[in-house]
Design an enzyme around this catalytic site. Sequence first.
Site, short mmCIF file in Angstrom:
data_model
loop_
_atom_site.label_atom_id
_atom_site.label_comp_id
_atom_site.label_asym_id
_atom_site.label_seq_id
_atom_site.Cartn_x
_atom_site.Cartn_y
_atom_site.Cartn_z
CB CYS A 188 42.45 40.98 41.28
SG CYS A 188 43.97 40.48 42.07
CD GLU B 212 44.84 44.20 41.45
OE1 GLU B 212 44.04 44.40 42.41
OE2 GLU B 212 45.08 43.08 40.99
#
Lengths: 516, 516
Positions: A294, A257
């Site tokens: 994120c 990720e």
Amino acid sequence: MHEPGSQLIGNTSSAEGQQTFQAFNPQRQEWIPQPFREATAGEIDRAVTLAAAAFNTYKKVAAPQRAAFLRAIADGIVALGDELINTASAESGLPLARLQGERDRTTNQLRLFADLITEGSWVNARIDSGTPDVRQLQLPLGVAGVFGASNFPLAFSVAGGDTAAALAAGCTVVCKAHPAHPHTSHLVAAVIGKAAQSTGMPEGVFSLLHGATVATGQQLAVHPLLSAIAFTGSFRGGKALYETATRRAVPIPVFAEMGSVNPVFFLPGILKEKGEALAGQFLQSLTMGVGQFCTNPGLFITQTGSEVFMETLLKNIAASPAGCMLTPGILDAYNKGLQQLQQAGAQVLGKAQEAAQQAAPALLQVSAQQALDDPALCHEVFGPSSLHIKANSTEELYRLAAALEGQLTATIHGTEDDLRQHAGLVDILREKAGRIVINGFPTGVAVNHAMVHGGPWPATTPAAGTSVGTAAIYRFCRPVCYQDFPAYLLPPELHNDNPLDIWRLVNGRFSKDMLS
Amino acid sequence: MHEPGSQLIGNTSSAEGQQTFQAFNPQRQEWIPQPFREATAGEIDRAVTLAAAAFNTYKKVAAPQRAAFLRAIADGIVALGDELINTASAESGLPLARLQGERDRTTNQLRLFADLITEGSWVNARIDSGTPDVRQLQLPLGVAGVFGASNFPLAFSVAGGDTAAALAAGCTVVCKAHPAHPHTSHLVAAVIGKAAQSTGMPEGVFSLLHGATVATGQQLAVHPLLSAIAFTGSFRGGKALYETATRRAVPIPVFAEMGSVNPVFFLPGILKEKGEALAGQFLQSLTMGVGQFCTNPGLFITQTGSEVFMETLLKNIAASPAGCMLTPGILDAYNKGLQQLQQAGAQVLGKAQEAAQQAAPALLQVSAQQALDDPALCHEVFGPSSLHIKANSTEELYRLAAALEGQLTATIHGTEDDLRQHAGLVDILREKAGRIVINGFPTGVAVNHAMVHGGPWPATTPAAGTSVGTAAIYRFCRPVCYQDFPAYLLPPELHNDNPLDIWRLVNGRFSKDMLS
């Protein structure tokens, strides 16, 4: 004098390495005295070799026992009490309340996976009872290499979502601690070790390795007995692991990720209706945790009617506090990212007051044409800044959306009229992101069954999946089918009488029925 | 005079290329007169660009209409009648009966996927109706590049399992025909084109490209608008595509099925009980279709009690007929593979009578120690040969199993006593293969819900999945989640009232219930 921190390989502390590194307290701007040893090549090999041996036992541990292990980890983390929170705060600069929340999320995740495997239907059992008799279920891959993230020292780190999902699936785990929080990592790893012993798991089901160099992570990634890698962090770090793993003699999957700019589209009607309120909410999402999520909204796009919204934003950002970032390196990258954006032609619209060693929230702007001409303008700058683009028409708005790279999230704010008039936007964004949010903000990722925290490259490496939520378990599995097996060799999930009472796809029909 | 065969790009025939190639009739040992044009870079670009445009429409076509398209393809293939079978036989050397069976499998696959998407539960809808409200389903990836296989000119080729799964998922397809059967490919592609038009699918939902050079496939693989690749063929070909796809600026997944030696373990008790019968069955599995199946048993391992079994095998193989292989290149590779095995120390136990331009079935042997010392001895030789290894103990049998590379299948023959005494073998083999067979033979892959045709590298590239059976559809999807969406923007699969009546995971519980 401080004895340097060691690796935890199975139940043994290992202190072979002579090279050491220290964590840094970003609030106090000082190095934390106790050094940690960088894992040696021999230690990395021992950890993975032990994990591979442990896998042969662990893969056969029944789900309720694996669940007990996960719950014991959660209990152990709670039992660490303030020591864990204070340590994590010292190493990350994150406030205590935020870390308490993150601890709850971490223990909830562990318990959610424990519940998932206790219920048992997650294995996707499929039975076709014809000739031949074929029965399929998901089986664990082997040894998972988990790389801790800097920005979630608990929830995406040693006992975070990746470890929880891998252990739940039946994989053993070798975790590479993030060098920004080795003490926190050590505390949590010791909890996992104790939980493994108290619940009778094989030694080596979990090991922790420390390292501040790229070489340590790379040595782990090339180990022939490693079966999968999970990573949360920068594009550069994730891509390097992906390249290494895909070029091995036996390539393995990398679930990296790698972040995202998480575009937010503000449509005209809603900006007119509540531009001021949205500006406040947007800024909160942008600056929360000093922008170190994120899913931080690093890009926002308006069309018309944005005057009040933009005015409020600019007024409020000037009054926003600068904040302490996780590490000096991350702060440095943030400031360099802002400089690069300006060098590439972005204009600074507004910025919070600067403070030494802190990140000042900032709003920048480029024209739609600039953004279309230079896609690098829309790359992530990790931290509390966001880039504004004003589209001159709906058509240009769509073109900007279509030009986006892959994202973890994409968000649209609109009234019902806005949304109906811009239905094409959802159509475009579903190709761009793993999660699409309407009239909310991307920060805040619910941990449940339906969540997707993933998305097209460069948000993640190209392996369909999610790193948050129960579906994250499938990253650590592959389907195996058993043909014409006698009952005594079949796993219980595939027995005729369905002893685990799970949902199965039997001859194409979902049921919990026994086979006659 | 023959007008060279052309590309089929959407509804248009395109004849830009000047470079041509011809198919070969391996039974008659002669070139088939009509040449085919190698697709040009411009044609490849047009096909993918058109497919990407078509995807924007096709992805919104409701499942029953997509299903009608798949069924129309199946009907069209049936309507081709003997022309298709005769053409495929001329280009492949495969017998008519085999190709009739393969045609049935092809049309059954198309109809199975049509049924799957009509029923609808395959999208794995997940709803968590809390705050936030999060709803997930599987969505198609985009444009799939499908590479036809030489050994299944129908079932793993133009309208084979990969195309069926991709179209069912909602992807559009650009197919690279295998150069060994361009006429067959053209016939089937024309059927798909007509089916697309008659069922109202967007132009470009399917295109066919021809090419006999590596460059053509590589140009397709690097096209920026391609989203996934499916391939069935050699390790070398699959690996090259995998490397290309993972090194793109935006990497894409490659689902390459690259073959396998499909080890068969014959345990002592069953060999004693029915060694003679097993020898006959094994030889049939080995030589069927001149050994040109991905699941052909290229390796078999015995322990004790194999005397009668081996004697019968050797007697029968001498009497086996040599057979015509798919292409001169494949025949050449088979003969070279046998030579290399011998050069590496394998001993020829027995071989069928040689015949010009045909492949003679062969049995070779190495010692357990040789196999453990040189893993290359256990690499696939595509064709009707199998390598025998005799283990000197159960422990050595286990060591041989543990040393295996990833496989599509692994098979054990044993009595109940054998199997109970060798339960550890299943434990080892489940890490090695996608399908484990007890007391059967690996050739013959059932197309159903539970089948797995895939396995650890080098059987396939490292993306968990199957290329046969309904679960093959997931290779062409990724999960997307919708957060706090108003009903009018949600796909029907995620509506509160479950209008499609599909199984969903609602707040963690499987049901077909409406949400209140």
